[in-house]
Each structure stands twice: as structure tokens, then as C-alpha cells.
Write a protein that holds these residues in place. Structure first.
Motif, PDB file in Angstrom:
ATOM      1  N   GLY A   1      11.942   4.603  -0.568  1.00 37.38           N
ATOM      2  CA  GLY A   1      10.564   5.071  -0.502  1.00 37.38           C
ATOM      3  C   GLY A   1       9.692   4.289   0.466  1.00 37.38           C
ATOM      4  N   PHE A   2       9.868   2.993   0.511  1.00 35.03           N
ATOM      5  CA  PHE A   2       9.087   2.158   1.433  1.00 35.03           C
ATOM      6  C   PHE A   2       9.355   2.566   2.881  1.00 35.03           C
ATOM      7  CE2 PHE A   2       8.443  -1.809   3.871  1.00 35.03           C
ATOM      8  CZ  PHE A   2       7.194  -2.214   3.415  1.00 35.03           C
TER       9      PHE A   2
ATOM     10  N   GLU B   1      -3.939   8.659   3.096  1.00 33.46           N
ATOM     11  CA  GLU B   1      -4.849   8.595   1.953  1.00 33.46           C
ATOM     12  C   GLU B   1      -5.728   7.355   2.036  1.00 33.46           C
ATOM     13  OE1 GLU B   1      -3.217   9.584  -1.941  1.00 33.46           O
ATOM     14  OE2 GLU B   1      -1.340  10.186  -0.956  1.00 33.46           O
ATOM     15  N   GLU B   2      -6.949   7.483   1.549  1.00 31.56           N
ATOM     16  CA  GLU B   2      -7.927   6.405   1.651  1.00 31.56           C
ATOM     17  C   GLU B   2      -7.507   5.183   0.833  1.00 31.56           C
ATOM     18  OE1 GLU B   2     -11.728   7.796   0.445  1.00 31.56           O
ATOM     19  OE2 GLU B   2     -12.011   9.090   2.194  1.00 31.56           O
ATOM     20  N   TYR B   3      -7.838   4.009   1.373  1.00 31.76           N
ATOM     21  CA  TYR B   3      -7.699   2.790   0.590  1.00 31.76           C
ATOM     22  C   TYR B   3      -8.663   2.862  -0.598  1.00 31.76           C
ATOM     23  CZ  TYR B   3      -5.202   0.546   4.487  1.00 31.76           C
ATOM     24  OH  TYR B   3      -4.296   0.210   5.455  1.00 31.76           O
ATOM     25  N   PRO B   4      -8.210   2.494  -1.803  1.00 30.58           N
ATOM     26  CA  PRO B   4      -9.088   2.572  -2.978  1.00 30.58           C
ATOM     27  C   PRO B   4     -10.382   1.780  -2.817  1.00 30.58           C
ATOM     28  CG  PRO B   4      -6.811   2.253  -3.654  1.00 30.58           C
ATOM     29  CD  PRO B   4      -6.842   2.092  -2.153  1.00 30.58           C
TER      30      PRO B   4
ATOM     31  N   ILE C   1       0.818  -1.216   0.000  1.00 26.12           N
ATOM     32  CA  ILE C   1       0.000   0.000   0.000  1.00 26.12           C
ATOM     33  C   ILE C   1       0.853   1.267   0.000  1.00 26.12           C
ATOM     34  CG2 ILE C   1      -1.896  -1.165   1.190  1.00 26.12           C
ATOM     35  CD1 ILE C   1      -0.993   0.208   3.769  1.00 26.12           C
ATOM     36  N   GLN C   2       2.170   1.118  -0.107  1.00 23.72           N
ATOM     37  CA  GLN C   2       3.052   2.258   0.084  1.00 23.72           C
ATOM     38  C   GLN C   2       3.198   3.138  -1.153  1.00 23.72           C
ATOM     39  OE1 GLN C   2       3.611  -0.818   1.453  1.00 23.72           O
ATOM     40  NE2 GLN C   2       3.201  -0.076   3.529  1.00 23.72           N
TER      41      GLN C   2
END
Length: 399
Positions: free
Chosen positions: A189-190, A125-128, A118-119
Motif C-alpha cells: 500500500g505504501f 486529499e487534504e492534510y487534516p 501520510i499514506q
């Protein structure tokens, strides 16, 4: 030599007998990067789980460890109360959710981890597929509920390792260049995503300990240096998810143990033959690497990210410290500066186990010899001559 307004002499040092083991009673909101039950090639016990190896490390150190946990990702974990889904051959359970409330389990620590895929967007931010839910909102819901159930909990974020599939052009295992790119993302980034996630949770929970255990990045640091970079990747991982094999979960447990206990893994532990020989034979050296990196894992203000700091023994409200210590960290002598008359000093492990006590008389400078203590994190607690607590501070014993 610095002079003190109140000059004291250490009369003697006595080691305090402890009537019971220090104890960790842990609930884990986790998934298969902590407890991988369904292996392609099953192992004799639960060697592909962090609690399995944590148990043996704690047993060697004389620490009582018990754990319960459930599978899921953060959108599922926020559906409370949780369930006790996990069972182990050798690890003691804490809680039976079918018969007892969570509040009756007397948990001391909560460990939680988000998904590893999810990163690509921020933790706020919302989960899709889960409108209105973000990684931060789901985690905060879990934290708030747990605090309502049990006071004094310590919370740990388990930083896992990313999905490997996006880095692979021809399937698992990765090529040398793919492995390099994977580790660059893991520590780049992770890792940045987790730092942002952790900072937000710390800010939202100022009155409790929220620590972050950099499991994935620290394992990457080990496995990309010699001689550990000689270990075949498919000996460490079994797929591109990437689920691990016993050696990987053993390393993850070593990192998790050092962060939660606040000391190096016990040097006397003998890893079994199921662990790759480069890890097994270099266990102590790896423990030293883990400890050094955890000590140096700090936020922008210089505060350690990986260790909880909630210890108190005699008061219900945190005390503002009325003394200073230096040098801290130290490998030998710790000096204490206070304007108050001190009656005794007690030193505790991070888990609250007393290890030594100093009784004081007026005399010379106030100093404590830490040279005989194992490397680790401790609490030093000062009392006045009437037995009233003056304050407490975290101190670090280094090699």
C-alpha cells in the motif's frame, strides 16, 4: 539482415576528451529520511545522510556533486522561497540563501520527498491540519516555483520508507512477524500511494522530467533476501520513526545515485568499515541488484520511472527522433535504422558527458558496438553530413 535505405559504414571510433566533469547541482526538499543529523549515537561525520555517501560515489566516478537542502514536510516546503539549511563536512554546498537568490545557484536537479506517515489517505486529499493543502498541490507548487527560477531542471521523487511504530506491539526492534508485515506494507500500500502520487505529477508536468526513485521498496527487496536478511534490524535502524544508521543511508544513496546518474554505482568504490560487512563485502552484487530493479521499474506504458530523459546538446526544443534503434536494451551491438544520410554519431552519459564519437562513410550497415561501455543509460545523437542534428534517443547498455 535488415536492409537500410541509406547504408553507412562506421569509419572509426574516437573517445572524446572531456574538459570538465559532469556535474549534479542538487537542491533537496527533504527530512530526516534523507539527512539524519540528530542521531542517538553520533557518527564521525554525516554517515547517516544520503548526500554524504552520494558524494563519495560521485567522486569515485569522476562526477562533480554539490547539494543544498532544507528540512520540512510538504506543507512547509511549499512556503517559498526555501532556505539553505544543510551543511556537510565533505559535500560541497551549492547555494547560500542568506546572500543569493535561488535562481543564481544554477541547480540541475530537485529532489523532494513527502512525509512517511501520510499514506493512509490519497495524495490528492487534504492534510487534516492543513486545510486546502494536499501532497500533490504542495509538490506542484514547489515544482512550478522552481521552474520559474531555473530552466531545464530535472525533478526526482524520493520514495522513502514508512513509519514503523504502527507495526510494533512491544517497541523497537520489531519481531520477525512484525518485520514481515512492515515490509509487506512498504512494498504494498505504501508503494502504491507513491505510484499514484508520481503518475499525477508526471501528468501535471508533461514538459519536464519527473522521475521517482523507489528507495524504500528497493532496500526492502535487498534486506529481505539472503544473505542480507541476516543483518540485525537494529544495525540498520535506530528507532521506530524509523531513522536509519549508516548502512541504511549507504544503501539509500546507492539507489539514489544509480537513478540520478543513470548508471551502476562505481565498482571500484571501497565502502568503509562503518558499513556492515555483509553490505560492504557484497557492494558490487548489491549494485547489480539495484541497477536491474531500476531498469525494470516502469509505468503501465513501459516507460522507465526512475530516469530523466531531458538531454539535449544543440537545440532549444526537443527533436522528434528520425531514427530507430534495436535491440534496445543491448549488451553489445546496437543497430540504427534511418532513411537519412548520417555524418556522425555521438554517445553521451545521462548527465550529458560525451563518451564516444563515430564518424561515418557510405558503405555497409549502420551499427554501434557498445560492448566496451560500462552498463548504464546513454543518449545516442545523430548528425547529418552538414553537422545538423537528426535526432537523439535514450539507449540502455545491459550486462
Amino acid at each position: 539482415m535488415r536492409k537500410f535505405s541509406t547504408i553507412l559504414f562506421l569509419l572509426f571510433l574516437s573517445f572524446i576528451p572531456v574538459s570538465s566533469q559532469p556535474a549534479i547541482r542538487n537542491f533537496i526538499f527533504g527530512h530526516s529520511l534523507i539527512n539524519h543529523e540528530f542521531q542517538v549515537n553520533p557518527t564521525p561525520s554525516q554517515e547517516t545522510s544520503v548526500p554524504h555517501w552520494f558524494h563519495f560515489l560521485a567522486e569515485e566516478a569522476g562526477i562533480s556533486y554539490a547539494v543544498s537542502g532544507q528540512y520540512g514536510f510538504l506543507p512547509q516546503h511549499q512556503n517559498l522561497p526555501p532556505f539553505s539549511q544543510w551543511g556537510f563536512d565533505v559535500v560541497a554546498p551549492v547555494w547560500e540563501s542568506d546572500t543569493d537568490p535561488f535562481s543564481a545557484a544554477d541547480f540541475t536537479d530537485i529532489l523532494i520527498t513527502p512525509g512517511n506517515f501520510i499514506q493512509w489517505q490519497g495524495p490528492d486529499e487534504e492534510y487534516p491540519n492543513d486545510p486546502g493543502i494536499t501532497p500533490l498541490s504542495a509538490t506542484q507548487k514547489v515544482f512550478s516555483w522552481c521552474q520559474q527560477q531555473e530552466e531545464g531542471l530535472d525533478f526526482y521523487i524520493y520514495e522513502n520508507w514508512p513509519d514503523m511504530a504502527p507495526f510494533l506491539g512491544n517497541g523497537f526492534p520489531p519481531s520477525a512477524s512484525e518485520w514481515e508485515a512492515y515490509n509487506a506494507e512498504l512494498t504494498g500500500g505504501f508503494h502504491t500511494w507513491f505510484l499514484t502520487y508520481h503518475d499525477a505529477l508526471v501528468a501535471a508536468n508533461p514538459d519536464v522530467c519527473v522521475s521517482m526513485i523507489p528507495v524504500g521498496p528497493l532496500m526492502s527487496s535487498i534486506l529481505t533476501r539472503s544473505p542480507y536478511n541476516q543483518i540485525p534490524i537494529d544495525i540498520l535502524y535506530e528507532d521506530d520513526a524509523p531513522h536509519g544508521r549508516p548502512s541504511l543511508y549507504f544503501l539509500a544513496a546507492m539507489v539514489t545515485y544509480s537513478a540520478m546518474v543513470g548508471e551502476k554505482v562505481p565498482a571500484t568504490f571501497q565502502a568503509p568499515d562503518i558499513i556492515h560487512p555483509l553490505i560492504k563485502d557484497n557492494y558490487v552484487a548489491i549494485g547489480d541488484i539495484i541497477w536491474e530493479e531500476l531498469i525494470n521499474f516502469k509505468d503501465e506504458s513501459g516507460k522507465e520511472r526512475a530516469f530523466c530523459q531531458q538531454f539535449t546538446t544543440s537545440v532549444t526544443e526537443p527533436l522528434s527522433s528520425k531514427f530507430s534503434t534495436y535491440p534496445n536494451p543491448t549488451n553489445e551491438i546496437l543497430y540504427i535504422d534511418t532513411g537519412m544520410e548520417v555524418g556522425n554519431i555521438t554517445i553521451y552519459t545521462l548527465l550529458g558527458q560525451p563518451v564516444s564519437k563515430y564518424l561515418l562513410e557510405k558503405g555497409t550497415e549502420l551499427r554501434v558496438d557498445l560492448s566496451l561501455l560500462p552498463d548504464g543509460i546513454y543518449w545516442i545523437q545523430l548528425f547529418d553530413v552538414a553537422g545538423k542534428e537528426i535526432g537523439q534517443q535514450k539507449i540502455i547498455k545491459i550486462p
